[in-house]
Design an enzyme around this catalytic site. Structure first.
Site, PDB file in Angstrom:
ATOM      1  N   ARG A 251       0.859  -1.190   0.000  1.00  0.00           N
ATOM      2  CA  ARG A 251       0.000   0.000   0.000  1.00  0.00           C
ATOM      3  C   ARG A 251       0.890   1.233   0.000  1.00  0.00           C
ATOM      4  O   ARG A 251       1.609   1.471   0.964  1.00  0.00           O
ATOM      5  CB  ARG A 251      -0.911  -0.065   1.237  1.00  0.00           C
ATOM      6  CG  ARG A 251      -1.471   1.241   1.686  1.00  0.00           C
ATOM      7  CD  ARG A 251      -2.677   1.061   2.568  1.00  0.00           C
ATOM      8  NE  ARG A 251      -2.440   0.493   3.897  1.00  0.00           N
ATOM      9  CZ  ARG A 251      -1.766   1.095   4.879  1.00  0.00           C
ATOM     10  NH1 ARG A 251      -1.206   2.259   4.702  1.00  0.00           N
ATOM     11  NH2 ARG A 251      -1.655   0.511   6.052  1.00  0.00           N
ATOM     12  N   HIS A 255      -3.386   4.186   5.091  1.00  0.00           N
ATOM     13  CA  HIS A 255      -4.561   3.303   4.993  1.00  0.00           C
ATOM     14  C   HIS A 255      -5.749   4.031   4.367  1.00  0.00           C
ATOM     15  O   HIS A 255      -6.432   3.504   3.503  1.00  0.00           O
ATOM     16  CB  HIS A 255      -4.933   2.777   6.383  1.00  0.00           C
ATOM     17  CG  HIS A 255      -6.214   1.997   6.408  1.00  0.00           C
ATOM     18  ND1 HIS A 255      -6.291   0.699   5.956  1.00  0.00           N
ATOM     19  CD2 HIS A 255      -7.469   2.344   6.801  1.00  0.00           C
ATOM     20  CE1 HIS A 255      -7.552   0.276   6.084  1.00  0.00           C
ATOM     21  NE2 HIS A 255      -8.274   1.255   6.593  1.00  0.00           N
ATOM     22  N   TYR A 264       3.677   4.413  12.126  1.00  0.00           N
ATOM     23  CA  TYR A 264       3.977   2.972  12.226  1.00  0.00           C
ATOM     24  C   TYR A 264       4.851   2.399  11.112  1.00  0.00           C
ATOM     25  O   TYR A 264       5.124   1.215  11.093  1.00  0.00           O
ATOM     26  CB  TYR A 264       2.666   2.158  12.311  1.00  0.00           C
ATOM     27  CG  TYR A 264       1.703   2.393  11.148  1.00  0.00           C
ATOM     28  CD1 TYR A 264       1.873   1.709   9.950  1.00  0.00           C
ATOM     29  CD2 TYR A 264       0.639   3.283  11.270  1.00  0.00           C
ATOM     30  CE1 TYR A 264       1.000   1.923   8.888  1.00  0.00           C
ATOM     31  CE2 TYR A 264      -0.236   3.504  10.218  1.00  0.00           C
ATOM     32  CZ  TYR A 264      -0.054   2.824   9.025  1.00  0.00           C
ATOM     33  OH  TYR A 264      -0.905   3.031   7.977  1.00  0.00           O
TER      34      TYR A 264
HETATM   35  C1  TPP Z   1     -14.397  -7.127  11.207  1.00  0.00           C
HETATM   36  C2  TPP Z   1     -13.707  -5.801  11.098  1.00  0.00           C
HETATM   37  N1  TPP Z   1     -12.703  -5.502  11.939  1.00  0.00           N
HETATM   38  C3  TPP Z   1     -12.051  -4.329  11.834  1.00  0.00           C
HETATM   39  C4  TPP Z   1     -12.423  -3.427  10.862  1.00  0.00           C
HETATM   40  C5  TPP Z   1     -11.674  -2.096  10.730  1.00  0.00           C
HETATM   41  N2  TPP Z   1     -10.790  -2.197   9.549  1.00  0.00           N
HETATM   42  C6  TPP Z   1     -11.162  -1.693   8.366  1.00  0.00           C
HETATM   43  S1  TPP Z   1     -10.015  -1.977   7.178  1.00  0.00           S
HETATM   44  C7  TPP Z   1      -8.995  -2.764   8.262  1.00  0.00           C
HETATM   45  C8  TPP Z   1      -7.667  -3.293   7.815  1.00  0.00           C
HETATM   46  C9  TPP Z   1      -7.792  -4.464   6.912  1.00  0.00           C
HETATM   47  O1  TPP Z   1      -6.500  -4.810   6.448  1.00  0.00           O
HETATM   48  P1  TPP Z   1      -6.308  -5.731   5.197  1.00  0.00           P
HETATM   49  O2  TPP Z   1      -7.344  -6.801   5.171  1.00  0.00           O
HETATM   50  O3  TPP Z   1      -4.895  -6.155   5.159  1.00  0.00           O
HETATM   51  O4  TPP Z   1      -6.640  -4.766   3.971  1.00  0.00           O
HETATM   52  P2  TPP Z   1      -5.904  -3.409   3.548  1.00  0.00           P
HETATM   53  O5  TPP Z   1      -6.698  -2.288   4.152  1.00  0.00           O
HETATM   54  O6  TPP Z   1      -4.526  -3.476   4.054  1.00  0.00           O
HETATM   55  O7  TPP Z   1      -5.961  -3.363   2.072  1.00  0.00           O
HETATM   56  C10 TPP Z   1      -9.553  -2.803   9.532  1.00  0.00           C
HETATM   57  C11 TPP Z   1      -8.905  -3.411  10.708  1.00  0.00           C
HETATM   58  C12 TPP Z   1     -13.505  -3.762  10.020  1.00  0.00           C
HETATM   59  N3  TPP Z   1     -13.914  -2.946   9.043  1.00  0.00           N
HETATM   60  N4  TPP Z   1     -14.121  -4.965  10.153  1.00  0.00           N
END
Ligand code: TPP
Ligand code: MG
Length: 334
Positions: A251, A255, A264
């Site tokens: 990425r 975020h 971080y």
């Molecule tokens: C069940 C749940 N837990 C936490 C969140 C908050 N949240 C939104 S995106 C995210 C990170 C997800 O990371 P990843 O799957 O690696 O995808 P990336 O954003 O890195 O593309 C989190 C923790 C959520 N939306 N749903």
């Protein structure tokens, strides 16, 4: 399987020059739309942005295998490269960003990144991470029960593989040999949580436990991802069952527009990955194969820029949904 350094050419993959130009254009469009969204956010005109930057090769390479409007896509919030490949437009993206009535995803009711299109068979994601996987698997079951050769592509980040939904979907798809392709865009972070605190062992390796192939590919190499996804979709179409693809990528932005990634991760690390920018990498391939030169690149850039500017202008001027429409599309039958 193509990994970094292999020499699979587009000819080996059955891709014409026109395909390569389209793929490049989708990647460039996704990047330029995204960059423009950040500017609008910083200008105070757009409330929230979630980016695809750095993941365009994984998204375009995978989606380029789908037959839009026949196969199904259950994407996640970063997949603007996928939905543009299937036929959404820059205008659609900005209508969604500004939450206007004409937003094809939700008529301005959902956050940006919740892509949806009835005509293109793109099914909207809910906000909880990972819920798309069992739904995608259910659609794959429907294809199988109807005896149709449709394929379902579903994707998420590496952290979505930590939730039960992903494992349940993988298990069910494995038991019933369903025509679904699981694409994990492993971009190293889940907001601030790095991969080493998220993933035990190998994501691709987990497919073995569910009885179907799992492959790891260089997610910044559009042709490598295309090749892996082509094999996976063909296998699914033949009725042989699911495949898991782990595309290793990064990425490039924070975020979201609400996150400060300096808290971080080191700038040096980001710079190392910027050197591996999937768009620059594909440009090099195209240049080496005589398919792109400075002049053609400038022309394409200008076209994309114009498309983005026209889309922003249109979407900014477009009306919001009226108060009386608040509940339309929210409940069945409304
Ligand atoms: C069940 C749940 N837990 C936490 C969140 C908050 N949240 C939104 S995106 C995210 C990170 C997800 O990371 P990843 O799957 O690696 O995808 P990336 O954003 O890195 O593309 C989190 C923790 C959520 N939306 N749903
Ligand atoms: Mg991630």
């Amino acid at each position: 399987m193509a990994v970094e350094g292999t020499r699979t050419t587009h000819g080996d993959l059955g891709l014409e020059e026109s395909d390569l130009r389209s793929m490049y254009r989708y990647m460039l469009l996704a990047r330029r739309v995204d960059e423009r969204m950040w500017i609008l956010n910083r200008q105070g005109k757009a409330a929230f942005v979630i980016s695809c930057q750095g993941q365009e090769a994984a998204q375009v390479g995978a989606a380029y295998n789908l037959r839009a409007g026949y196969d199904y896509l259950y994407p996640y919030y970063r997949d603007s490269g996928m939905v543009l490949t299937l036929g959404q437009t820059a205008r659609d993206q900005f209508l969604s960003l500004f939450a206007k009535r004409e937003d094809p995803n939700s008529g301005g009711r959902q956050m940006p990144g919740h892509y949806s299109s009835r005509e293109l068979n793109i099914v909207t994601a809910s906000a909880p991470v990972g819920v798309q996987y069992p739904q995608a698997t259910g659609t794959a079951l429907a294809f199988k029960m109807r005896g149709e050769d449709g394929v379902v592509l579903t994707s998420g980040g590496e952290a979505s593989t930590s939730g039960g939904d992903w494992h349940e979907a993988m298990n069910f798809a494995g038991i019933h040999d369903l025509p679904v392709v699981f694409l994990v865009e492993n971009n190293v972070y889940a907001i601030s949580v790095p991969e080493n605190l998220q993933v035990a062992g190998s994501i691709a390796g987990r497919a073995a436990g569910y009885g179907f192939p799992g492959v790891e590919v260089d997610g910044n190499d559009v042709l490598a991802v295309y090749e892996a996804a082509k094999q996976a979709t063909e296998r699914a179409r033949r009725g042989e069952g699911p495949t898991l693809i782990e595309a290793r990528t990064y990425r490039m932005t924070a975020h979201s527009s609400d996150d400060n990634d300096r808290r971080y991760r080191e700038r040096d690390e980001v710079e190392v990955w910027r050197e591996k920018d999937p768009i620059v990498r594909f440009e090099q391939y195209l240049e080496e194969n005589g398919l792109l030169d400075g002049e053609r690149k400038e022309e394409l850039e200008a076209q994309v820029r114009e498309e983005v500017e026209a889309a922003v202008e249109y979407a900014e001027a477009a009306p919001y949904a009226g108060v009386e429409e608040t509940l339309s599309g929210v409940y069945a039958g409304e």
